[in-house]
Design an enzyme around this catalytic site. Structure first.
Site, PDB file in Angstrom:
ATOM      1  CG  HIS A   1      -2.018   1.016   1.145  1.00  0.00           C
ATOM      2  ND1 HIS A   1      -3.326   0.736   1.455  1.00  0.00           N
ATOM      3  CD2 HIS A   1      -2.014   2.326   0.772  1.00  0.00           C
ATOM      4  CE1 HIS A   1      -4.063   1.825   1.284  1.00  0.00           C
ATOM      5  NE2 HIS A   1      -3.279   2.799   0.880  1.00  0.00           N
TER       6      HIS A   1
ATOM      7  CG  HIS B   1      -0.901   6.822  -1.833  1.00  0.00           C
ATOM      8  ND1 HIS B   1      -2.105   6.812  -2.488  1.00  0.00           N
ATOM      9  CD2 HIS B   1      -1.137   6.282  -0.608  1.00  0.00           C
ATOM     10  CE1 HIS B   1      -3.045   6.308  -1.687  1.00  0.00           C
ATOM     11  NE2 HIS B   1      -2.480   5.983  -0.536  1.00  0.00           N
TER      12      HIS B   1
ATOM     13  CG  ASN C   1      -4.766   8.003  -4.599  1.00  0.00           C
ATOM     14  OD1 ASN C   1      -3.759   7.329  -4.803  1.00  0.00           O
ATOM     15  ND2 ASN C   1      -4.958   8.682  -3.485  1.00  0.00           N
TER      16      ASN C   1
ATOM     17  CG  ASP D   1      -6.414   3.932  -0.735  1.00  0.00           C
ATOM     18  OD1 ASP D   1      -7.006   3.659   0.319  1.00  0.00           O
ATOM     19  OD2 ASP D   1      -5.344   4.564  -0.763  1.00  0.00           O
TER      20      ASP D   1
ATOM     21  CG  HIS E   1     -10.189   4.670   2.382  1.00  0.00           C
ATOM     22  ND1 HIS E   1      -9.059   5.413   2.605  1.00  0.00           N
ATOM     23  CD2 HIS E   1     -11.163   5.261   3.114  1.00  0.00           C
ATOM     24  CE1 HIS E   1      -9.346   6.414   3.422  1.00  0.00           C
ATOM     25  NE2 HIS E   1     -10.612   6.348   3.738  1.00  0.00           N
TER      26      HIS E   1
ATOM     27  CG  ASN F   1      -9.126   9.184   6.421  1.00  0.00           C
ATOM     28  OD1 ASN F   1      -9.499   8.536   7.399  1.00  0.00           O
ATOM     29  ND2 ASN F   1      -9.905   9.425   5.384  1.00  0.00           N
TER      30      ASN F   1
ATOM     31  CG  ASP G   1      -1.985   4.969   3.663  1.00  0.00           C
ATOM     32  OD1 ASP G   1      -1.970   5.180   2.429  1.00  0.00           O
ATOM     33  OD2 ASP G   1      -2.828   5.488   4.423  1.00  0.00           O
TER      34      ASP G   1
END
Lengths: 436, 327
Positions: free
Chosen positions: A61, A63, A95, A153, A180, A282, A309
């Site tokens: 996970h 980004h 995303n 997500d 999510h 979050n 994350d």
């Protein structure tokens, strides 16, 4: 070219190995693992006995922000951060801008990853077009282009109906749906965990129940469709309860926990730096009972994976009022040290279990190669230095963004070296392994 | 410089200066610091009763009133306090600032800082905005209300008013009734009153009570008669009309019938109880007009005392006490 990693403790739970072994690599594959292997023409790399040789860690996970937000991170800088943090592979969330909801974006990310030539990058595709929660994305084409899972997500899948259809459809390719988990109406415009600290600081709070409602929905739909459901960045004790109940009922549910959720609590909102936007994420940092539940779940096996994350943000974006700052922190380069310090050295988790959390289970959930040092497996190897004294320096991170709440932390345990496909892609200068 | 500070003989403050360069919240203050501010405010109140309401304590000091939210009472009160202390004052309201052009709060602060003000009085809709400014600026930051966090000078003027009327804070039963969840006045008052030994009760519908309220050291109830019973002080909090109705409670009419402060309810309080409200009031919602205008109401005294309390805060943060010590 053959290389023999000689000495060191090899921990490969998938093969039931934990002890002093040698690892023989030929090109990009592992040939053999065993005690006192003969050099047999291979280049010998001496591994000190204090180090632990593990199957490569997989962060399921992250980004990577490319395409579209290259001021925060790129595939190349993210991959560099990954290998420096001991991760031989990462799975990146869709995303981006544009959203990874079609094969072109997936191909672009994979091309950037190949160009960087560091960690393996597994793109995760969107559930819905533009992650807007209306129409299904081109899931078969995403799969064909290289996506390993689907998710919207950043947000939960908009409706139960869409989620059901996405699960049914992706189930045909064996792709898990990563969620999510969050009830957006119960979360509202909250920016922190609902509890004493948010109340005292005047920050709008979201309860753990907002997350657990999403977990319950996913578990029920997984049971209905028979497809695999994975809970992203779980933080609340009521969510863990829902996951456990689902597992007991035989539902194909798995879950991950981020290092910040097993390390910090909502007390960080108030101290040492009040309203530090680097503790805004979050799901939010929860209260002590939730943090302790995550630790218990990691120890007893009900939590499947540790995932960071990793959410890079530029310092301009974080240097604002708390309620205006974006959610998220970077995690790739601090995860292994936090896990060793907070899980292993506290006696909660033994090293083989840690390797399951960081390698075996992420590979199994995403159905990707790795997670083992068995003969024939890719030579993706993380060498850990469990007793290395590490001081985290935000400014020294390889990630393009430095948004970490762990700046200045001193931890016990770190990464010695990282090998991807037999190639050495990171050596920690503090250890200085010769000839690796 | 002739400092307008007199020390009360019966209750000498244990400290002569504030530790912090800023006033970000009551949560950062010790009981001794609170007493120092309240004692200093007594001397300041005397200045406001003179024919010439001005002392030179802040001569040559620049104070910026930076208001990102509309405010009449608080901004006026600060401005009068600054002028009575002879400070050079400057008002920046959000509509006329470059914030509308998309400048960040941090950049606004850095630009102001470059012009070397001595103090910045900040009102902002985000909780923690004053903490952000305090990390960026060398100027003293005074919190004039940040989001739902704190409004420290309001709590100080409330305490000053209570102390004036009741001669003490310790041991008093103080009931705070209204929208607790969104109220910065509540949070500052809880910190102050619990530090000074008051018995604090809070009351409102469960939808408007903050999480984990017991940890604040107060008693919470949704039964107004319980909160009011034998209270020495009753403080009503404003109900935000525009965003409350239909979501936090069904209607203003119903709110008044369950939580409105009426003369009948007030009868359960101590006979000498006082009624307070930080303003602006919604008559007929949280408070009946008969109560707001009644003989026990000290609402306008609160406003009057606000100037003296803010003078005290400005004076103490300008290094007033240390100037005096050096003299």
């Amino acid at each position: 070219m053959k290389r023999l990693l000689k000495g060191g403790r090899v921990v490969d739970p998938a093969s039931g190995i934990d002890g002093r072994h040698d690892v023989l690599i030929d090109g990009d594959r592992i040939v053999r693992v065993g005690p006192d292997l003969p050099a047999d023409g291979a280049e010998v790399v001496e591994i000190p006995a204090s180090l632990v040789v593990c199957p490569g860690f997989i962060d399921m996970h992250v980004h990577l922000r490319e395409p579209g937000q290259e001021h925060k991170e790129t595939v190349a800088t993210g991959a560099a951060a990954a290998v420096a943090g001991g991760f031989t592979a990462v799975a990146c969330m869709p995303n981006t801008s544009p959203v990874n909801d079609n094969a072109n974006v997936t191909a672009f990310i994979l091309a950037k990853a190949a160009e960087a030539g560091l960690a393996r990058v597994y793109p995760i595709g969107a559930v819905s077009r533009g992650s807007k929660g209306e129409l299904l994305a081109d899931i078969a084409e995403l799969k064909q282009a290289g996506c390993v899972a689907i998710t919207d997500d950043g947000h939960p899948v908009a409706t139960a109906l869409l989620m059901r259809r996405a699960m049914e459809y992706a189930g045909m390719f064996g792709m898990p749906l990563i969620e999510h988990c969050e009830d957006p109406t119960l979360k509202g415009d909250a920016v922190a965990h609902e509890g004493y600290h948010a109340a005292a600081l005047g920050l709008r709070g979201m309860p753990g129940a907002a997350e657990a409602l999403g977990v319950e929905r996913g578990v029920l739909l997984s049971e209905l469709t028979g497809s695999a459901f994975h809970v992203a960045h779980m933080s609340a004790r009521v969510s863990l309860r829902a996951v456990r109940k689902g597992k007991e009922a035989g539902v194909r549910v798995t879950c991950e926990v981020a290092p910040h959720h097993f390390t910090l609590t909502d007390e960080s909102l108030a101290s040492p730096i009040p309203y530090d936007t680097n503790v805004k994420m979050n799901p939010p940092l929860r209260e002590v009972a939730d943090r302790d539940a995550m630790l218990a779940g990691l120890a007893d096996g009900s939590v499947d994976a540790i995932a960071t994350d990793h959410a890079p943000h530029h310092y301009d974006e974080k240097k604002v009022e708390f309620d205006r700052a974006p959610f998220g922190i970077v995690g790739l380069e601090t995860a292994v040290s936090l896990a060793l310090d907070r899980l292993v050295h506290t006696g909660l988790v033994r090293l083989p279990r840690l390797v399951e959390l960081l390698s075996v289970n992420p590979a199994r959930i995403l159905r990707v190669a790795g997670g083992t040092l068995a003969a024939g497996a890719p030579a993706d190897i993380t060498i850990v230095a469990p007793d290395l004294k590490v001081r985290i320096e935000a400014a020294a991170l390889r990630s393009r963004s430095k948004n970490t709440p762990f700046d200045g932390w001193e931890l016990r345990g770190g990464v010695a070296a990282t090998l991807v496909g037999g190639r050495t892609v990171f050596v920690n200068p503090a250890i200085g392994l010769k000839r690796l | 410089m002739s400092a307008p500070v007199t020390t009360r003989v019966d209750d000498p403050p244990a400290v002569t200066a504030l530790r912090s360069k800023d006033l970000l919240g009551i949560a950062d203050l010790t009981p001794e610091e609170i007493s120092l501010i309240l004692d200093t405010a007594e001397a300041m109140k005397e200045v406001g009763e003179r024919p010439i309401k001005k002392v030179p304590a802040l001569r040559g000091k620049t104070v910026v009133n930076l208001f990102f939210e509309p405010s009449t009472r608080t901004r006026t009160s600060f401005e009068i306090a600054e002028k009575r202390l002879s400070a050079d004052t400057l008002n920046i309201a959000v509509a006329s600032s470059s914030v509308v052009k998309g400048e960040t709060l941090a950049d606004t602060a850095l630009n102001l800082e470059a012009m070397r003000p001595d103090m910045i009085v900040l009102r902002h809709s985000s909780s923690g905005a004053c903490h952000l400014l305090s990390r960026i600026c060398r100027s003293a930051i005074i919190n004039a209300g940040d989001g739902m966090h704190e409004h420290p000078t309001q709590a100080l003027l409330d305490a000053f008013t209570i102390r004036e009327r009741k001669k003490r804070l310790a041991g008093l039963k103080v009931a705070i009734i209204g929208d607790l969840l969104h109220s910065r006045v509540l949070r500052s008052n809880i910190h102050l009153l619990t530090r000074m030994g008051s018995d604090v009760w809070v009351c409102g519908p469960p939808t408007l009570i903050p999480a984990d309220i017991a940890r604040f050291g107060v008693r919470a109830t949704s039964v107004i008669d319980e909160a009011v019973a034998d209270a020495d002080v009753i403080m009503l909090l404003r109900v935000q009309l525009e965003r409350m109705e239909g979501s936090f409670f069904p209607s203003l009419r119903e709110y008044f019938s369950v939580f409105g402060m009426t003369e009948a309810r007030l009868a359960r309080a101590r006979p000498d109880a006082i009624i307070m409200h930080p303003g602006p009031m919604n008559r007929g919602v949280e408070i009946a007009s008969e109560v707001a205008d009644g003989p026990y109401s000290v609402i306008l005294e609160q406003v009057a005392n606000g100037v003296a309390v803010r003078m005290a805060v400005l004076y103490l943060l300008s290094g007033g006490a240390s100037d005096e010590a050096a003299a």
